[in-house]
Design an enzyme around this catalytic site. Structure first.
Site, PDB file in Angstrom:
ATOM      1  N   ARG A  31       4.896   2.529  13.856  1.00 52.19           N
ATOM      2  CA  ARG A  31       5.707   3.360  14.777  1.00 52.19           C
ATOM      3  C   ARG A  31       4.720   4.813  15.060  1.00 52.19           C
ATOM      4  O   ARG A  31       4.562   5.120  16.225  1.00 52.19           O
ATOM      5  CB  ARG A  31       6.867   3.737  14.121  1.00 52.19           C
ATOM      6  CG  ARG A  31       8.053   2.740  14.196  1.00 52.19           C
ATOM      7  CD  ARG A  31       8.913   2.823  13.342  1.00 52.19           C
ATOM      8  NE  ARG A  31       8.634   2.395  11.936  1.00 52.19           N
ATOM      9  CZ  ARG A  31       9.419   2.278  10.722  1.00 52.19           C
ATOM     10  NH1 ARG A  31      10.787   2.125  11.117  1.00 52.19           N
ATOM     11  NH2 ARG A  31       9.186   1.838   9.613  1.00 52.19           N
TER      12      ARG A  31
ATOM     13  N   ASN B  26      12.650  -9.781  -5.955  1.00 53.57           N
ATOM     14  CA  ASN B  26      11.180  -9.941  -5.333  1.00 53.57           C
ATOM     15  C   ASN B  26      10.446  -8.594  -5.881  1.00 53.57           C
ATOM     16  O   ASN B  26      11.044  -7.393  -5.607  1.00 53.57           O
ATOM     17  CB  ASN B  26      11.166  -9.589  -3.808  1.00 53.57           C
ATOM     18  CG  ASN B  26       9.766  -9.427  -3.209  1.00 53.57           C
ATOM     19  OD1 ASN B  26       8.885  -9.477  -3.796  1.00 53.57           O
ATOM     20  ND2 ASN B  26       9.764  -9.398  -1.829  1.00 53.57           N
TER      21      ASN B  26
ATOM     22  N   ARG C 287      -4.842  -4.157   5.629  1.00 52.91           N
ATOM     23  CA  ARG C 287      -5.975  -5.406   5.565  1.00 52.91           C
ATOM     24  C   ARG C 287      -6.765  -5.633   6.557  1.00 52.91           C
ATOM     25  O   ARG C 287      -6.039  -5.452   7.769  1.00 52.91           O
ATOM     26  CB  ARG C 287      -5.201  -6.387   4.947  1.00 52.91           C
ATOM     27  CG  ARG C 287      -4.576  -6.491   3.607  1.00 52.91           C
ATOM     28  CD  ARG C 287      -4.170  -7.677   3.121  1.00 52.91           C
ATOM     29  NE  ARG C 287      -3.045  -7.710   1.927  1.00 52.91           N
ATOM     30  CZ  ARG C 287      -1.629  -8.043   1.943  1.00 52.91           C
ATOM     31  NH1 ARG C 287      -1.320  -8.775   3.194  1.00 52.91           N
ATOM     32  NH2 ARG C 287      -1.069  -7.877   1.068  1.00 52.91           N
TER      33      ARG C 287
ATOM     34  N   ASP D  69       1.604   2.326   9.298  1.00 50.82           N
ATOM     35  CA  ASP D  69       2.787   1.746  10.048  1.00 50.82           C
ATOM     36  C   ASP D  69       2.682   2.046  11.666  1.00 50.82           C
ATOM     37  O   ASP D  69       2.140   2.650  12.243  1.00 50.82           O
ATOM     38  CB  ASP D  69       3.813   3.036   9.559  1.00 50.82           C
ATOM     39  CG  ASP D  69       5.326   2.616   9.920  1.00 50.82           C
ATOM     40  OD1 ASP D  69       6.086   2.493   8.993  1.00 50.82           O
ATOM     41  OD2 ASP D  69       5.544   2.535  11.106  1.00 50.82           O
TER      42      ASP D  69
ATOM     43  N   GLY E   3       4.491  -7.995   9.700  1.00 50.74           N
ATOM     44  CA  GLY E   3       5.089  -6.988   9.142  1.00 50.74           C
ATOM     45  C   GLY E   3       3.923  -6.189   8.765  1.00 50.74           C
ATOM     46  O   GLY E   3       3.082  -5.636   9.355  1.00 50.74           O
ATOM     47  N   ASN E   4       3.928  -5.570   7.326  1.00 54.26           N
ATOM     48  CA  ASN E   4       2.880  -4.925   6.702  1.00 54.26           C
ATOM     49  C   ASN E   4       1.772  -5.934   6.687  1.00 54.26           C
ATOM     50  O   ASN E   4       0.612  -5.654   6.754  1.00 54.26           O
ATOM     51  CB  ASN E   4       3.371  -4.106   5.495  1.00 54.26           C
ATOM     52  CG  ASN E   4       3.119  -2.813   5.548  1.00 54.26           C
ATOM     53  OD1 ASN E   4       1.931  -2.106   6.192  1.00 54.26           O
ATOM     54  ND2 ASN E   4       4.069  -1.923   4.983  1.00 54.26           N
TER      55      ASN E   4
ATOM     56  N   GLY F 207       9.083  -6.730  10.463  1.00 48.16           N
ATOM     57  CA  GLY F 207       9.116  -5.569  10.648  1.00 48.16           C
ATOM     58  C   GLY F 207       8.599  -5.325  12.294  1.00 48.16           C
ATOM     59  O   GLY F 207       9.297  -4.827  13.301  1.00 48.16           O
TER      60      GLY F 207
ATOM     61  N   ASN G 241      11.029  -5.610  16.201  1.00 47.96           N
ATOM     62  CA  ASN G 241      11.327  -4.260  16.363  1.00 47.96           C
ATOM     63  C   ASN G 241      10.496  -3.898  17.487  1.00 47.96           C
ATOM     64  O   ASN G 241      10.728  -2.414  17.813  1.00 47.96           O
ATOM     65  CB  ASN G 241      11.514  -3.240  15.278  1.00 47.96           C
ATOM     66  CG  ASN G 241      12.355  -3.904  14.316  1.00 47.96           C
ATOM     67  OD1 ASN G 241      13.557  -3.915  14.644  1.00 47.96           O
ATOM     68  ND2 ASN G 241      12.106  -4.149  13.270  1.00 47.96           N
TER      69      ASN G 241
ATOM     70  N   ARG H 243      10.761 -14.747  -6.225  1.00 50.73           N
ATOM     71  CA  ARG H 243       9.859 -14.958  -5.229  1.00 50.73           C
ATOM     72  C   ARG H 243       8.623 -14.747  -6.036  1.00 50.73           C
ATOM     73  O   ARG H 243       8.207 -13.648  -6.961  1.00 50.73           O
ATOM     74  CB  ARG H 243       9.913 -13.652  -4.338  1.00 50.73           C
ATOM     75  CG  ARG H 243       8.472 -13.768  -3.693  1.00 50.73           C
ATOM     76  CD  ARG H 243       8.184 -12.558  -2.471  1.00 50.73           C
ATOM     77  NE  ARG H 243       7.081 -12.901  -1.607  1.00 50.73           N
ATOM     78  CZ  ARG H 243       6.299 -11.700  -1.088  1.00 50.73           C
ATOM     79  NH1 ARG H 243       6.627 -10.611  -1.581  1.00 50.73           N
ATOM     80  NH2 ARG H 243       5.234 -12.002  -0.466  1.00 50.73           N
TER      81      ARG H 243
ATOM     82  N   GLU I 196      13.848 -13.599   4.226  1.00 46.22           N
ATOM     83  CA  GLU I 196      13.089 -14.447   2.955  1.00 46.22           C
ATOM     84  C   GLU I 196      14.112 -14.628   1.824  1.00 46.22           C
ATOM     85  O   GLU I 196      14.051 -15.553   1.052  1.00 46.22           O
ATOM     86  CB  GLU I 196      11.853 -13.664   2.514  1.00 46.22           C
ATOM     87  CG  GLU I 196      10.757 -13.875   3.327  1.00 46.22           C
ATOM     88  CD  GLU I 196       9.594 -12.988   3.422  1.00 46.22           C
ATOM     89  OE1 GLU I 196       9.781 -11.674   3.962  1.00 46.22           O
ATOM     90  OE2 GLU I 196       8.579 -13.227   2.814  1.00 46.22           O
TER      91      GLU I 196
ATOM     92  N   LYS J 250      13.008  -5.555  -5.791  1.00 47.96           N
ATOM     93  CA  LYS J 250      13.882  -5.702  -4.752  1.00 47.96           C
ATOM     94  C   LYS J 250      14.942  -6.625  -4.743  1.00 47.96           C
ATOM     95  O   LYS J 250      14.428  -7.855  -5.280  1.00 47.96           O
ATOM     96  CB  LYS J 250      13.116  -6.058  -3.259  1.00 47.96           C
ATOM     97  CG  LYS J 250      12.537  -5.144  -2.645  1.00 47.96           C
ATOM     98  CD  LYS J 250      11.762  -5.395  -1.236  1.00 47.96           C
ATOM     99  CE  LYS J 250      10.938  -4.486  -0.539  1.00 47.96           C
ATOM    100  NZ  LYS J 250       9.796  -5.262   0.068  1.00 47.96           N
TER     101      LYS J 250
ATOM    102  N   HIS K 282       3.382 -16.160   3.019  1.00 52.22           N
ATOM    103  CA  HIS K 282       4.451 -15.767   3.651  1.00 52.22           C
ATOM    104  C   HIS K 282       5.288 -17.120   3.948  1.00 52.22           C
ATOM    105  O   HIS K 282       6.013 -17.322   4.828  1.00 52.22           O
ATOM    106  CB  HIS K 282       4.299 -14.996   5.214  1.00 52.22           C
ATOM    107  CG  HIS K 282       3.783 -13.855   5.055  1.00 52.22           C
ATOM    108  ND1 HIS K 282       2.736 -13.402   5.865  1.00 52.22           N
ATOM    109  CD2 HIS K 282       4.176 -12.722   4.292  1.00 52.22           C
ATOM    110  CE1 HIS K 282       2.517 -11.876   5.652  1.00 52.22           C
ATOM    111  NE2 HIS K 282       3.513 -11.626   4.700  1.00 52.22           N
TER     112      HIS K 282
HETATM  113  P1  ADP Z   1       6.912  -5.653   4.611  1.00 51.16           P
HETATM  114  O1  ADP Z   1       5.622  -6.725   5.070  1.00 51.16           O
HETATM  115  O2  ADP Z   1       6.364  -4.625   3.861  1.00 51.16           O
HETATM  116  O3  ADP Z   1       8.105  -6.244   4.434  1.00 51.16           O
HETATM  117  P2  ADP Z   1       8.042  -4.985   7.310  1.00 51.16           P
HETATM  118  O4  ADP Z   1       8.478  -6.588   7.621  1.00 51.16           O
HETATM  119  O5  ADP Z   1       9.062  -4.155   6.899  1.00 51.16           O
HETATM  120  O6  ADP Z   1       6.907  -4.953   6.173  1.00 51.16           O
HETATM  121  O7  ADP Z   1       7.469  -4.373   8.563  1.00 51.16           O
HETATM  122  C1  ADP Z   1       6.794  -3.042   8.506  1.00 51.16           C
HETATM  123  C2  ADP Z   1       6.320  -3.027   9.869  1.00 51.16           C
HETATM  124  O8  ADP Z   1       7.287  -3.024  10.862  1.00 51.16           O
HETATM  125  C3  ADP Z   1       5.599  -1.509   9.861  1.00 51.16           C
HETATM  126  O9  ADP Z   1       4.477  -1.337  10.594  1.00 51.16           O
HETATM  127  C4  ADP Z   1       6.677  -0.795  10.932  1.00 51.16           C
HETATM  128  O10 ADP Z   1       6.322   0.331  11.823  1.00 51.16           O
HETATM  129  C5  ADP Z   1       7.216  -1.862  11.626  1.00 51.16           C
HETATM  130  N1  ADP Z   1       8.825  -1.589  11.931  1.00 51.16           N
HETATM  131  C6  ADP Z   1       9.905  -1.747  11.294  1.00 51.16           C
HETATM  132  N2  ADP Z   1      10.780  -1.215  11.952  1.00 51.16           N
HETATM  133  C7  ADP Z   1      10.445  -0.645  13.040  1.00 51.16           C
HETATM  134  C8  ADP Z   1      11.285  -0.255  14.334  1.00 51.16           C
HETATM  135  N3  ADP Z   1      12.480  -0.140  14.220  1.00 51.16           N
HETATM  136  N4  ADP Z   1      10.314  -0.020  15.279  1.00 51.16           N
HETATM  137  C9  ADP Z   1       9.271  -0.299  15.397  1.00 51.16           C
HETATM  138  N5  ADP Z   1       8.445  -0.752  14.354  1.00 51.16           N
HETATM  139  C10 ADP Z   1       9.089  -0.951  13.275  1.00 51.16           C
END
Ligand code: ADP
Length: 386
Positions: A286, A26, A242, A284, A211-212, A332, A336, A92, A365, A33, A181
């Site tokens: 978190r 990727n 975005r 992010d 995710g992001n 993400g 989580n 990808r 993926e 990656k 996606h």
């Molecule tokens: P990408 O689209 O870059 O692959 P990810 O699927 O890794 O993104 O998702 C990133 C998002 O997931 C971020 O907003 C991050 O804060 C959130 N995230 C990842 N791990 C955790 C966690 N353990 N607790 C809370 N949020 C998380």
């Protein structure tokens, strides 16, 4: 072309398909990656990341150098003893436009077509092409497969993918919804079918990739029938950076008021909006949750907006599908943040029957790309034998 075919025939005939190592790549503009799997079991053997390609003061100046580093890492970590052990590479590729409805073995024609898609995916496809070139350079005898983010969505009907603008712009430039996606939505939906113990092609599913980048897909009997991202990944949900859905007239207004160039407004909407733009804290989840917990009003607003838009799309797709067997959360944020999913669930269960399951399904993926690569390899070898 002939030379290519000869290479492919030789390359496929050696597989027993009892033990095949497949590398997935990727590629971003400055990163690679990678994941290495062994098939037919789909077991992950190694994974990693090469970063800062082409950046100032970075020792890695090109993707080809980055790819060499990938193989050095695989060798040093003992995942392979020799690069000849890699049977195929799955790449990808973000945008396959209308051209690619399924994964394709990479040859000159496929590379030419991916290049043509650069026009409508200037941010992603060039990096994906760099990865393909670098892998072909390092492993010239190994079959390589392009797996497209858009392909799973090729089943969306025209009334859902067309924008209500003069038809000549679709005819001239193929401006329409494509969706992204796709490998994640497909993987999660298939896993959900496994969890439910029912055939994939009999289910109505809503998959939320958070995710992001964030997108939601409506899947009817194994087929994507609508998805929230559009011509580019900008449309739909609020995301890390975005903006998602916005009145385009608001964009014209801003461009006029702030004297913004196309490049600047594109940057604002893609890279400085979403959770980051509203909270002013981060893209992010978190730190935003933490700030909201401590009483930061803009972080709370960003979270409320994020959740509201997810609920809105789930509602719309529930209506489109005329019901749903499951609503799945992944990536993400989806995997989580149980309290976020619980909050959405609390409002959903007021209207949606309890037979509709709410599932958290971790996405993979890489495994989906590797599986699709393995399948195409096996099918091609089978066809060649006949
Ligand atoms: P990408 O689209 O870059 O692959 P990810 O699927 O890794 O993104 O998702 C990133 C998002 O997931 C971020 O907003 C991050 O804060 C959130 N995230 C990842 N791990 C955790 C966690 N353990 N607790 C809370 N949020 C998380």
């Amino acid at each position: 072309m002939k030379k290519n075919n000869k290479r492919e025939k030789g390359a496929y005939s050696k597989y027993s398909f009892q033990s095949v190592k497949i590398l997935t790549i990727n590629c971003g503009s400055s990163s690679i990656k990678y994941k290495l799997y062994s098939f037919p079991r789909g077991k992950l053997i190694a994974s990693g990341l090469v970063e800062r390609i082409g950046e100032q003061r970075s020792p890695i100046s090109t993707h080809t150098e980055g790819m060499k580093l990938v193989f050095d890492k695989l060798l040093a970590g003992g995942a392979i003893k020799h690069i000849d052990e890699i049977s195929a590479v799955g790449h990808r590729v973000v945008h396959g436009a209308e051209e690619f409805r399924q994964p394709h073995i990479i040859d000159k024609r496929v590379i030419k077509k991916i290049k043509e898609c650069v026009n409508i995916a200037p941010l992603h496809n060039p990096a994906n092409l760099e990865g393909i070139k670098a892998a072909l350079h390092t492993l010239p005898k190994v079959p390589q497969v392009a797996v497209f983010d858009t392909a799973f969505h090729h089943t969306i009907p025209d009334y859902a993918y067309m924008y209500a603008i003069p038809i000549k712009y679709y005819k001239k430039y193929k401006v329409r919804k494509y969706g992204f996606h796709g490998t994640s939505h497909q993987y999660v939906a298939q896993k959900a079918a496994e969890i439910l113990g029912r055939p994939f092609n009999k289910l109505k599913l809503i998959t939320c990739h958070l995710g992001n980048g964030c997108s939601i897909t409506a899947i009817n009997k194994g087929k994507s029938v609508d998805t929230s991202m559009g011509f580019t990944p900008l449309e739909g949900l609020m995301m890390g950076t975005r903006c998602g859905d916005i009145d385009v007239a608001a964009v014209f207004y801003l461009m006029n008021k702030e004297k913004l160039s196309l490049h600047k407004i594109d940057n604002i909407l893609n890279k400085r909006s979403g959770l980051l733009g509203v909270s002013g804290i981060s893209n992010d989840m978190r730190p935003i949750k933490e700030a909201a917990r401590k009483g930061d009003k803009l972080s709370k607003l960003a979270l409320d907006m994020f959740i509201y838009r997810i609920k809105k799309y789930i509602g719309a797709y529930y209506m489109i599908l005329e019901g749903a067997d499951a609503i799945c959360f992944t990536a993400g944020i989806g995997e989580n943040n149980p309290e976020l999913v619980a909050k959405i669930k609390r409002s959903i269960i007021k209207i949606i029957p309890k037979e509709t399951k709410i599932l958290v399904v971790p996405t993979d993926e890489g495994l989906m790309i590797a599986s699709l690569t393995f399948n195409i390899l096996r099918n091609t070898a089978g066809a060649k034998k006949k």
